[in-house]
Design an enzyme around this catalytic site. Structure first.
Site, PDB file in Angstrom:
ATOM      1  N   ARG A 226      41.584  47.628  61.022  1.00  0.00           N
ATOM      2  CA  ARG A 226      42.057  46.307  60.759  1.00  0.00           C
ATOM      3  C   ARG A 226      42.482  45.359  60.617  1.00  0.00           C
ATOM      4  O   ARG A 226      41.261  45.920  59.048  1.00  0.00           O
ATOM      5  CB  ARG A 226      41.297  45.012  62.097  1.00  0.00           C
ATOM      6  CG  ARG A 226      41.548  45.287  63.675  1.00  0.00           C
ATOM      7  CD  ARG A 226      42.360  44.944  64.475  1.00  0.00           C
ATOM      8  NE  ARG A 226      42.129  45.460  65.456  1.00  0.00           N
ATOM      9  CZ  ARG A 226      42.829  45.910  66.588  1.00  0.00           C
ATOM     10  NH1 ARG A 226      42.757  47.607  65.787  1.00  0.00           N
ATOM     11  NH2 ARG A 226      42.744  46.277  67.810  1.00  0.00           N
ATOM     12  N   GLU A 255      50.018  40.644  61.677  1.00  0.00           N
ATOM     13  CA  GLU A 255      50.950  41.205  61.970  1.00  0.00           C
ATOM     14  C   GLU A 255      52.094  40.538  62.771  1.00  0.00           C
ATOM     15  O   GLU A 255      51.803  40.116  63.812  1.00  0.00           O
ATOM     16  CB  GLU A 255      50.605  42.624  62.644  1.00  0.00           C
ATOM     17  CG  GLU A 255      49.795  43.991  61.813  1.00  0.00           C
ATOM     18  CD  GLU A 255      48.902  44.868  62.386  1.00  0.00           C
ATOM     19  OE1 GLU A 255      49.045  44.628  63.568  1.00  0.00           O
ATOM     20  OE2 GLU A 255      47.733  45.584  62.147  1.00  0.00           O
ATOM     21  N   HIS A 273      51.245  49.827  62.177  1.00  0.00           N
ATOM     22  CA  HIS A 273      50.527  50.055  63.195  1.00  0.00           C
ATOM     23  C   HIS A 273      50.843  51.141  64.154  1.00  0.00           C
ATOM     24  O   HIS A 273      50.792  50.999  65.517  1.00  0.00           O
ATOM     25  CB  HIS A 273      50.526  48.719  63.849  1.00  0.00           C
ATOM     26  CG  HIS A 273      48.641  48.808  64.734  1.00  0.00           C
ATOM     27  ND1 HIS A 273      48.234  47.077  64.423  1.00  0.00           N
ATOM     28  CD2 HIS A 273      48.234  49.356  65.069  1.00  0.00           C
ATOM     29  CE1 HIS A 273      46.920  47.636  65.416  1.00  0.00           C
ATOM     30  NE2 HIS A 273      46.706  49.065  65.249  1.00  0.00           N
TER      31      HIS A 273
HETATM   32  P1  NAP Z   1      33.510  52.103  67.397  1.00  0.00           P
HETATM   33  O1  NAP Z   1      32.942  53.247  67.833  1.00  0.00           O
HETATM   34  O2  NAP Z   1      32.955  50.894  67.774  1.00  0.00           O
HETATM   35  O3  NAP Z   1      32.794  52.113  65.430  1.00  0.00           O
HETATM   36  C1  NAP Z   1      32.489  51.132  64.818  1.00  0.00           C
HETATM   37  C2  NAP Z   1      31.959  51.501  63.791  1.00  0.00           C
HETATM   38  O4  NAP Z   1      32.642  50.139  63.338  1.00  0.00           O
HETATM   39  C3  NAP Z   1      30.837  51.242  63.968  1.00  0.00           C
HETATM   40  O5  NAP Z   1      30.269  52.667  63.336  1.00  0.00           O
HETATM   41  C4  NAP Z   1      29.917  50.383  63.527  1.00  0.00           C
HETATM   42  O6  NAP Z   1      29.295  50.393  62.954  1.00  0.00           O
HETATM   43  C5  NAP Z   1      30.687  50.006  62.122  1.00  0.00           C
HETATM   44  N1  NAP Z   1      30.850  48.032  62.098  1.00  0.00           N
HETATM   45  C6  NAP Z   1      31.066  47.234  63.384  1.00  0.00           C
HETATM   46  N2  NAP Z   1      30.860  46.010  62.551  1.00  0.00           N
HETATM   47  C7  NAP Z   1      30.481  46.431  61.657  1.00  0.00           C
HETATM   48  C8  NAP Z   1      30.882  45.322  60.116  1.00  0.00           C
HETATM   49  N3  NAP Z   1      30.629  44.290  60.718  1.00  0.00           N
HETATM   50  N4  NAP Z   1      30.581  46.063  59.026  1.00  0.00           N
HETATM   51  C9  NAP Z   1      30.689  47.637  58.898  1.00  0.00           C
HETATM   52  N5  NAP Z   1      30.838  48.406  59.999  1.00  0.00           N
HETATM   53  C10 NAP Z   1      30.437  47.396  60.983  1.00  0.00           C
HETATM   54  O7  NAP Z   1      34.756  51.876  67.766  1.00  0.00           O
HETATM   55  P2  NAP Z   1      36.297  53.289  67.309  1.00  0.00           P
HETATM   56  O8  NAP Z   1      36.526  53.479  68.536  1.00  0.00           O
HETATM   57  O9  NAP Z   1      35.413  53.624  65.966  1.00  0.00           O
HETATM   58  O10 NAP Z   1      37.204  52.369  66.704  1.00  0.00           O
HETATM   59  C11 NAP Z   1      37.161  51.641  65.823  1.00  0.00           C
HETATM   60  C12 NAP Z   1      37.975  50.366  64.796  1.00  0.00           C
HETATM   61  O11 NAP Z   1      39.518  51.257  64.556  1.00  0.00           O
HETATM   62  C13 NAP Z   1      38.941  49.529  66.596  1.00  0.00           C
HETATM   63  O12 NAP Z   1      37.958  48.430  66.900  1.00  0.00           O
HETATM   64  C14 NAP Z   1      40.175  49.498  66.028  1.00  0.00           C
HETATM   65  O13 NAP Z   1      39.773  47.878  65.212  1.00  0.00           O
HETATM   66  C15 NAP Z   1      40.236  50.198  65.352  1.00  0.00           C
HETATM   67  N6  NAP Z   1      41.892  50.993  65.890  1.00  0.00           N
HETATM   68  C16 NAP Z   1      42.676  51.318  65.283  1.00  0.00           C
HETATM   69  C17 NAP Z   1      44.042  51.593  65.469  1.00  0.00           C
HETATM   70  C18 NAP Z   1      44.992  51.566  65.050  1.00  0.00           C
HETATM   71  O14 NAP Z   1      45.743  52.467  65.590  1.00  0.00           O
HETATM   72  N7  NAP Z   1      45.717  51.104  63.659  1.00  0.00           N
HETATM   73  C19 NAP Z   1      43.841  52.206  66.555  1.00  0.00           C
HETATM   74  C20 NAP Z   1      42.567  52.415  67.405  1.00  0.00           C
HETATM   75  C21 NAP Z   1      41.157  51.821  67.100  1.00  0.00           C
HETATM   76  P3  NAP Z   1      27.458  49.822  63.062  1.00  0.00           P
HETATM   77  O15 NAP Z   1      27.186  49.201  64.504  1.00  0.00           O
HETATM   78  O16 NAP Z   1      26.589  50.258  62.422  1.00  0.00           O
HETATM   79  O17 NAP Z   1      27.957  48.341  62.187  1.00  0.00           O
END
Ligand code: NAP
Length: 316
Positions: A226, A255, A273
């Site tokens: 993000r 964005e 994005h």
């Molecule tokens: P996920 O499985 O929930 O993984 C999120 C990770 O972030 C977890 O390992 C969590 O670990 C860590 N995290 C959460 N809060 C944090 C903090 N304050 N500091 C450091 N680490 C933190 O989610 P996912 O499915 O992998 O997706 C991750 C993110 O990718 C989404 O939330 C979205 O914003 C982004 N995304 C972007 C696109 C794009 O088109 N560019 C597409 C899809 C997703 P801990 O709980 O150990 O902190």
């Protein structure tokens, strides 16, 4: 459905529910007001759903949100009102991880600039594109947010011969990659940062001037998570002064507006994005939006509830 969504969402809903589409009306807010009392489920994509918005819908049971990131939805406010929130995890993981690795290679090997060199006739006119100062070989990748997508990126990075480290709020017991309790510590230990943590207040400007200085002059920053996670002004400063080598960004603070100063930088690769943006993956996400609503009203359970509302069950 307050705003238009992909056809696959409508197809999954229209034969089971009455679907209101206020966006088709000349006065969408008036159309919304007219039906708000009867709305029991919402299908949303990127729409800001906060307490004031929720107050319009006294009988709302579920917000089915398109995308895995749901920083647009105040899940705590929904939980406080007993409203379920669902998102669309897993079905986009591989697509986003592929995009992340593509963006990393584009940035390190300057592929967009090399392609422009050919298209502008410079290969024939001036000769070979200059050798890139950076290489992927030997890099150490620090992943911020080793979740579903972070792990898929890590697996791909290992296949490319990279060493993987990670930072998150918690050390993960089933993972052998070195863990860093602080982002600063990890930025000092690696030369490449991959951001794939969620947005929202908790991660706002996690990457600031101090983190970029710690990453150093060979450093490459990739953001597929993000835009709000990065202090964009500090990043522009670091890129223009050579405090880091380059950056590849799929997401931005405001964005679809990208600062002109960022667009002007030759050492930034910028994508609009597109992490999950293939027809197949966006359709799978849309199908899951519909499936969550169908499941909630048929079984009382969402398919993919978000953590904040996982304990909520249907009242009736
Ligand atoms: P996920 O499985 O929930 O993984 C999120 C990770 O972030 C977890 O390992 C969590 O670990 C860590 N995290 C959460 N809060 C944090 C903090 N304050 N500091 C450091 N680490 C933190 O989610 P996912 O499915 O992998 O997706 C991750 C993110 O990718 C989404 O939330 C979205 O914003 C982004 N995304 C972007 C696109 C794009 O088109 N560019 C597409 C899809 C997703 P801990 O709980 O150990 O902190």
């Amino acid at each position: 459905m307050p705003k238009a969504m992909r056809d696959v969402v409508l197809r999954g809903l229209e034969d089971r529910f009455t679907v209101h589409k206020p966006y088709e009306s000349a006065d969408p807010q008036a159309a919304m007001n007219a039906i708000a009392g009867s709305v029991r489920g919402l299908a949303v994509s990127g729409l800001k759903v906060d307490g004031a918005f929720l107050d319009q819908f006294p009988n709302l049971e579920i917000v089915s949100s398109f995308g895995v990131g749901y920083d647009n939805v105040d899940a705590a406010a929904c939980a406080a009102r007993g409203i379920m929130v669902s998102n669309t995890p897993d079905v986009l993981t591989d697509e986003v991880a592929d995009t992340a690795i593509g963006l990393l290679i584009m940035t390190v090997r300057e592929l967009p600039a090399a392609e422009r060199w050919l298209r502008e006739g410079k290969w024939a006119g001036q000769g070979a594109y200059p050798l890139t100062r950076a290489t992927l070989k030997g890099r150490t990748l620090g992943i911020v947010g080793l979740g579903r997508i972070g792990k898929a990126i890590a697996a791909r990075a290992e296949a490319f011969g990279l060493t993987v480290h990670y930072h998150g709020r918690n050390k993960q017991q089933d993972v052998a990659y070195p863990y860093h309790a602080t982002l600063k510590g990890m930025a000092e230990a690696v030369d490449t940062l991959m951001l794939v943590a969620p947005g929202g207040e908790e991660t706002r400007h996690l990457v600031n001037a101090g983190i970029l200085a710690a990453l150093g002059p060979q450093g490459v920053l990739i953001n597929i998570g993000r835009g709000t996670v990065v202090d964009e002004a500090a990043l522009i400063d670091a890129l223009s002064k050579g405090i880091i080598h380059g950056a590849g960004l799929d997401v931005f603070e405001n964005e679809p507006n990208v600062p002109a100063a960022l667009i002007a930088l030759p050492n930034a690769v910028l994508l609009p994005h597109v992490g999950s943006a293939s027809v197949a993956t966006r359709d799978a996400m849309g199908q899951l939006v519909a499936d969550n609503l169908v499941s909630w009203f048929e079984t009382g359970k969402a398919v993919t509830p978000v953590a904040e509302t996982a304990g909520i069950t249907r009242r009736s």
